[in-house]
Design a protein around this motif. Structure first.
Motif, mmCIF file in Angstrom:
data_model
loop_
_atom_site.group_PDB
_atom_site.id
_atom_site.type_symbol
_atom_site.label_atom_id
_atom_site.label_comp_id
_atom_site.label_asym_id
_atom_site.label_seq_id
_atom_site.Cartn_x
_atom_site.Cartn_y
_atom_site.Cartn_z
ATOM 1 N N GLN A 68 84.433 -38.468 43.984
ATOM 2 C CA GLN A 68 85.840 -38.195 44.257
ATOM 3 C C GLN A 68 86.364 -37.006 43.450
ATOM 4 N N ASN A 69 85.493 -36.412 42.643
ATOM 5 C CA ASN A 69 85.929 -35.337 41.753
ATOM 6 C C ASN A 69 85.030 -34.110 41.901
ATOM 7 N N PRO A 70 85.045 -33.474 43.080
ATOM 8 C CA PRO A 70 84.197 -32.294 43.270
ATOM 9 C C PRO A 70 84.736 -31.081 42.522
ATOM 10 N N THR A 71 83.849 -30.162 42.225
ATOM 11 C CA THR A 71 84.219 -28.909 41.562
ATOM 12 C C THR A 71 84.456 -27.837 42.616
ATOM 13 N N PRO A 72 85.592 -27.158 42.575
ATOM 14 C CA PRO A 72 85.856 -26.117 43.581
ATOM 15 C C PRO A 72 85.119 -24.818 43.272
ATOM 16 N N TYR A 73 84.641 -24.171 44.320
ATOM 17 C CA TYR A 73 83.992 -22.863 44.214
ATOM 18 C C TYR A 73 84.542 -21.960 45.313
ATOM 19 N N ALA A 74 84.404 -20.671 45.108
ATOM 20 C CA ALA A 74 84.939 -19.714 46.079
ATOM 21 C C ALA A 74 84.275 -19.876 47.436
#
Length: 609
Positions: free
Chosen positions: A402-408
């Motif tokens: 439930q806690n993904p890391t955002p990337y471009a």
């Protein structure tokens, strides 16, 4: 006269107050922070309206001379009747709702035979249909109906109470959900009975539709989207099968999906065929025994027009739906290449796109907040700037899904190809280096499917694989994207399996509570298809051939203290055919290398090793 006027006045006031009270009592969706909120008045299950119907399609796939009708169910809040409320739709379609054949003994193809041989015939089980009316499925309802959506399900062609034949990726499996969406927009006809003429109208529909589902149920939203149907605004496919060739073959090689050794497209047909018993004989003869069996080609594994017609990448030109894709990097059933290839094409087409990847296996939707925001924007028209959010969301190792890391984006825009070269070391371990060492010679492995890939990866000494590793990493190394193998090899026989694993070593089972932790990525190929996946030719024993092929996409941070390994072997026990042990593959180390996508490029890997 004066009394009469006063009476009329008070009656008018009373009516006006009643109307105002009714207007005030009207229920409508609620939005906060760009997401649809749970509306208490929509939560009472006892007041939900549930009914079913049949939607007429534009095809006849069961040979009865009449347009097939798809069985559809609807679940909606009572306010769609009592208050003339119109709402958007969350729609899921499936071939599984009415039951399957299960894993009947003999349903899978026998994989224990020599390469190039026609396998013995398998068993064709009959599906015992189950289910009740009007409920086809309860999926999605408790999540979306309280948030102000109507939920619709349909059984795909040749399953449940739907007419037609299952085709496992044929055109009718795209046109069936299109017909349902057309009905939701008033462009197709719905009927109260499978053969009746009493029509049903979707008067409660705004015409805005979002689709989602997992696996086959995730394939169907993409199939519908490729028709370009108006009203399908957004799709969220989870672990979708986007090409049946990529599912059952790899670079010309006959390969099973993980966990289903011996499965093929005709096996899946038998698994799902739960439709009208009186029409199954026609479908079996026409679809399974003619079209599939004459084209699936388990002898060569070559790509052909049959497989091209079941690759949704080839059908994407009309697509206009916004795409939020979801997949697991350790999904060895429907592998993450399926989602990646569609995501990249949709992005190239200028469609609104996002992708969510996690580190687990098959299935796993994005967090509900991501899905909510996506549907809220595209179905309700709420401006929540979701289209400006980061393009890629990746769950990092050890993090909660439930806690993904955002990337471009994906692959990581900072990833650059770094080529690693092989140094000799068989039958123990050779090396992987960013520098090319000349005259490393040739090394030979002996095929034996009895040993699993996991066993070979952990073996200190064996002649059944070749293993090459980097020095121990001094710092974490982030890989993001596709690794590509260039290999020069010779076989002792006219046909051979080729399997490749990229590994994180030493083997530390349970590093992230998954046995696949140590497997970075994999790939398989048929050396007979060294020219193309559409054309194969027998190998000349002892002659060297050059192959280039991609491994499965990945995004993984390899922790310091580990080594990156490249394992080359022949038959992969859980994925390939099982020929008699003994075939020798000889690899020219000087003509073999692997390019890996390193975030930070060569500088990062030099720093790490």
């Amino acid at each position: 006269m004066i009394k009469r006027k006063n009476t009329l006045f008070w009656i008018a006031c009373f009516i006006m107050n009643v109307m105002l009270a009714q207007e005030k009592a009207k229920v409508s969706p609620i939005f906060k922070d760009g997401e649809a909120q749970i509306v208490p008045e929509f939560e009472d299950e006892s007041k939900w309206i549930r009914h079913d119907l049949w939607v007429e399609t534009e095809f006849d796939s069961d040979g009865d001379g009449k347009p097939d009708r798809m069985h559809v169910d609807v679940t909606r809040p009572e306010q769609t009747d009592t208050q003339d409320l119109k709402l958007p739709i969350i729609y899921e379609s499936s071939p599984y709702y009415a039951g399957t054949a299960g894993f009947a003994e003999g349903i899978f193809w026998d994989v224990n035979h020599e390469l190039g041989e026609q396998p013995k015939e398998r068993v064709h089980p009959e599906v015992e249909k189950r289910g009740e009316r009007p409920i086809i499925s309860n999926s999605q309802i408790k999540t979306w109906l309280p948030r102000g959506y109507i939920v619709v399900h349909s059984s795909s062609p040749g399953t449940g109470l739907s007419d037609g034949s299952p085709t496992v990726g044929g055109d009718n499996e795209s046109l069936a959900p299109k017909a349902v969406i057309d009905w939701l927009n008033g462009r197709a006809k719905g009927y109260t009975e499978r053969t009746g003429n009493e029509e049903v109208k979707a008067y409660w529909s705004t015409g805005k539709v979002g689709m989602t589902g997992t696996s086959y149920n995730g394939t169907i939203p993409l199939a519908a989207a490729t028709t370009g149907v108006d009203g399908l605004e957004a799709i969220i496919p989870v672990a979708p099968n986007t090409s049946y060739y990529h599912y059952y073959r790899s670079n010309g090689l006959v390969r099973s999906p993980g966990g289903y050794l011996g499965e093929d497209i005709d096996v899946l047909y038998d698994f799902i065929h739960s439709g009208d018993e009186s029409k199954r004989a026609y479908s079996n003869k026409t679809i399974r025994d003619n079209e599939m069996r004459n084209n699936l080609d388990r002898v060569t594994g070559d790509f052909n027009d049959f497989w091209a017609g079941r690759d949704y990448l080839n059908d994407m030109e009309p697509m206009q739906a916004a795409l939020l894709m979801s997949h697991g990097f350790n999904d060895w059933n429907v592998m993450p290449e399926h989602s990646y290839r569609i995501y990249k094409k949709a992005e190239e087409m200028g469609l609104p796109t996002q992708i969510y990847y996690h580190q687990n296996g098959h299935g796993g939707p994005p967090p509900i907040s991501m899905m909510n925001k996506w549907f809220t924007h595209f179905l309700f028209g709420i401006e929540n700037e979701v289209e400006n959010d980061p393009k890629a969301w990746i769950v990092r190792e050890h993090d909660d899904r439930q806690n993904p890391t955002p990337y471009a984006n994906y692959p990581n825009p900072d990833a650059k190809e770094v080529t690693l070269y092989l140094t000799k070391g068989a039958p123990k371990t050779g090396g992987l280096s960013i520098e090319k060492h000349k005259k490393q010679g040739k090394e030979t492995l002996v095929d034996n499917y009895s040993f699993s890939g996991e066993a070979l990866a952990q073996a200190e000494y064996t002649d059944h694989r070749l293993l090459f590793v980097t020095p121990t990493l001094k710092e974490d190394l982030h890989l993001s994207g596709i690794s590509t193998l260039k290999i020069k090899l010779a076989s002792s026989k006219p046909a051979a399996n080729l399997s490749v694993w990229m590994l994180s070593l030493p083997w530390t089972e349970g590093r992230n509570s998954k046995i696949t932790d140590n497997i970075i990525t994999r790939g398989w190929a048929d050396p007979q298809n060294y020219k193309s996946i559409s054309e194969s030719e027998p190998l000349k024993p002892g002659k060297f051939y050059e192959l280039n092929f991609d491994l499965i996409p990945d995004d993984q941070i390899i922790p310091k203290g580990q080594q990156i390994g490249l394992m080359i072997f022949s038959s992969d026990k859980n994925f390939t055919l099982h020929p008699e042990p003994g075939t020798e593959l000889t690899v020219d180390l000087d003509g073999t290398s692997i390019s890996i996508p390193v975030v930070g490029g060569e500088d990062a890997i030099k720093k790490a090793i």
